[in-house]
Design a protein around this motif. Structure first.
Motif, PDB file in Angstrom:
ATOM      1  N   THR A  71       1.152  -1.283  -0.243  1.00 18.05           N
ATOM      2  CA  THR A  71       0.117  -0.053   0.362  1.00 18.05           C
ATOM      3  C   THR A  71       1.045   0.985   0.236  1.00 18.05           C
ATOM      4  OG1 THR A  71      -1.861  -1.730   1.341  1.00 18.05           O
ATOM      5  CG2 THR A  71      -2.073   1.115   1.029  1.00 18.05           C
ATOM      6  N   PRO A  72       1.189   2.214  -1.261  1.00 19.46           N
ATOM      7  CA  PRO A  72       2.146   3.435  -1.185  1.00 19.46           C
ATOM      8  C   PRO A  72       0.771   4.005  -0.417  1.00 19.46           C
ATOM      9  CG  PRO A  72       1.423   2.362  -3.414  1.00 19.46           C
ATOM     10  CD  PRO A  72       0.530   1.666  -2.298  1.00 19.46           C
ATOM     11  N   HIS A  73       2.044   4.821  -0.001  1.00 19.85           N
ATOM     12  CA  HIS A  73       1.209   6.216   1.220  1.00 19.85           C
ATOM     13  C   HIS A  73       0.500   6.948   0.476  1.00 19.85           C
ATOM     14  CE1 HIS A  73       4.326   4.906   3.917  1.00 19.85           C
ATOM     15  NE2 HIS A  73       5.285   6.069   3.968  1.00 19.85           N
ATOM     16  N   TRP A  74       0.077   7.352  -0.667  1.00 21.99           N
ATOM     17  CA  TRP A  74      -0.622   8.248  -1.287  1.00 21.99           C
ATOM     18  C   TRP A  74      -1.922   7.630  -1.463  1.00 21.99           C
ATOM     19  CZ3 TRP A  74      -3.718   6.294  -5.224  1.00 21.99           C
ATOM     20  CH2 TRP A  74      -2.559   5.743  -5.920  1.00 21.99           C
ATOM     21  N   ARG A  75      -2.148   6.379  -1.108  1.00 16.28           N
ATOM     22  CA  ARG A  75      -3.278   5.272  -1.087  1.00 16.28           C
ATOM     23  C   ARG A  75      -3.726   5.465   0.544  1.00 16.28           C
ATOM     24  NH1 ARG A  75      -4.535   2.256  -5.103  1.00 16.28           N
ATOM     25  NH2 ARG A  75      -2.879   2.067  -6.594  1.00 16.28           N
ATOM     26  N   ILE A  76      -2.973   5.883   1.716  1.00 15.28           N
ATOM     27  CA  ILE A  76      -3.769   6.242   2.658  1.00 15.28           C
ATOM     28  C   ILE A  76      -3.959   8.150   3.034  1.00 15.28           C
ATOM     29  CG2 ILE A  76      -2.476   5.512   5.365  1.00 15.28           C
ATOM     30  CD1 ILE A  76      -1.415   3.373   4.307  1.00 15.28           C
ATOM     31  N   LYS A  77      -3.103   8.249   2.961  1.00 16.27           N
ATOM     32  CA  LYS A  77      -3.262  10.238   3.169  1.00 16.27           C
ATOM     33  C   LYS A  77      -2.675  10.993   1.716  1.00 16.27           C
ATOM     34  CE  LYS A  77      -1.315  13.832   5.145  1.00 16.27           C
ATOM     35  NZ  LYS A  77      -0.758  14.337   6.446  1.00 16.27           N
ATOM     36  N   HIS A  78      -3.773  11.411   0.987  1.00 16.59           N
ATOM     37  CA  HIS A  78      -4.017  12.214  -0.336  1.00 16.59           C
ATOM     38  C   HIS A  78      -2.629  13.012  -0.383  1.00 16.59           C
ATOM     39  CE1 HIS A  78      -4.863  14.349  -3.608  1.00 16.59           C
ATOM     40  NE2 HIS A  78      -5.087  15.731  -3.266  1.00 16.59           N
ATOM     41  N   GLN A  79      -2.121  12.437  -1.762  1.00 13.20           N
ATOM     42  CA  GLN A  79      -0.446  13.671  -2.083  1.00 13.20           C
ATOM     43  C   GLN A  79       0.703  13.446  -0.844  1.00 13.20           C
ATOM     44  OE1 GLN A  79      -1.660  17.468  -2.459  1.00 13.20           O
ATOM     45  NE2 GLN A  79      -2.151  17.254  -4.667  1.00 13.20           N
ATOM     46  N   MET A  80       0.787  12.210   0.142  1.00 12.09           N
ATOM     47  CA  MET A  80       1.960  11.521   0.854  1.00 12.09           C
ATOM     48  C   MET A  80       2.830  10.593   0.292  1.00 12.09           C
ATOM     49  SD  MET A  80       3.647  12.256   3.762  1.00 12.09           S
ATOM     50  CE  MET A  80       2.814  13.251   3.963  1.00 12.09           C
ATOM     51  N   TRP A  81       4.397  11.067  -0.129  1.00 10.54           N
ATOM     52  CA  TRP A  81       5.284  10.433  -0.162  1.00 10.54           C
ATOM     53  C   TRP A  81       5.650   9.007   0.275  1.00 10.54           C
ATOM     54  CZ3 TRP A  81       6.145  14.887   1.626  1.00 10.54           C
ATOM     55  CH2 TRP A  81       5.827  16.220   0.733  1.00 10.54           C
ATOM     56  N   ASN A  82       6.671   8.566  -0.217  1.00 12.98           N
ATOM     57  CA  ASN A  82       7.089   7.293   0.762  1.00 12.98           C
ATOM     58  C   ASN A  82       8.610   7.662   0.638  1.00 12.98           C
ATOM     59  OD1 ASN A  82       4.933   5.094  -1.643  1.00 12.98           O
ATOM     60  ND2 ASN A  82       5.120   4.731   0.648  1.00 12.98           N
ATOM     61  N   THR A  83       9.114   7.986  -0.521  1.00 14.56           N
ATOM     62  CA  THR A  83      10.654   9.442  -0.563  1.00 14.56           C
ATOM     63  C   THR A  83      10.010  10.129  -0.860  1.00 14.56           C
ATOM     64  OG1 THR A  83      11.454   6.586  -0.247  1.00 14.56           O
ATOM     65  CG2 THR A  83      12.984   8.587  -0.376  1.00 14.56           C
TER      66      THR A  83
END
Length: 135
Positions: A71-83
């Motif tokens: 689950t990439p971060h943007w799927r949990i919080k809008h426009q949030m990066w993983n790196t």
């Protein structure tokens, strides 16, 4: 609260984000070919871990177990990066990654928090951002 840096004898020297991926070989090749990172070996038989690096910075790619949900971060919080990488020339890097065929997630633009920034996605939809501080 005491300042932890005032008593610390050791200092941090770098950081390496860890991304879970579905296919470590394909991911490493994407980071090499499309993002300009290099690597010299895989770990595991079959390969399940690799360290890719560029300009003294490293990203660890670790193969997730078969069937695991990524689950990439943007799927949990809008426009949030993983790196997020700080860069000295966002325009030049943006042009380079376009030429290399990186999956551009959002185009180069000035952000309200004082950065010239763009983003890409890797093969597992992780958002990777590159930003240059504006003066």
């Amino acid at each position: 609260m005491d300042d932890p840096s005032s008593t610390a004898e050791a200092r941090l020297t770098n950081v390496a984000p860890v991304l879970l991926v579905r296919n470590v070989v394909a991911s490493a090749e994407y980071w090499r070919d499309c993002v300009g990172f290099a690597f010299d070996r895989y770990w595991g038989k079959p390969a399940d871990f690799v360290m890719v690096g560029r300009d003294g910075l490293t990203v660890f790619l670790s193969q997730a177990p078969a069937g695991a949900s990524l689950t990439p971060h943007w799927r949990i919080k809008h426009q949030m990066w993983n790196t997020y990488f700080w860069v000295d020339d966002a325009r030049a890097l943006y042009a380079e990654l376009q030429r290399r065929g990186a999956r551009i997630d959002y185009t180069l633009h000035e952000k309200p928090y004082g950065c010239l920034e763009f983003g890409i996605q890797d093969l597992d939809d992780h958002d990777i951002a590159f930003g240059q501080k504006l003066d």
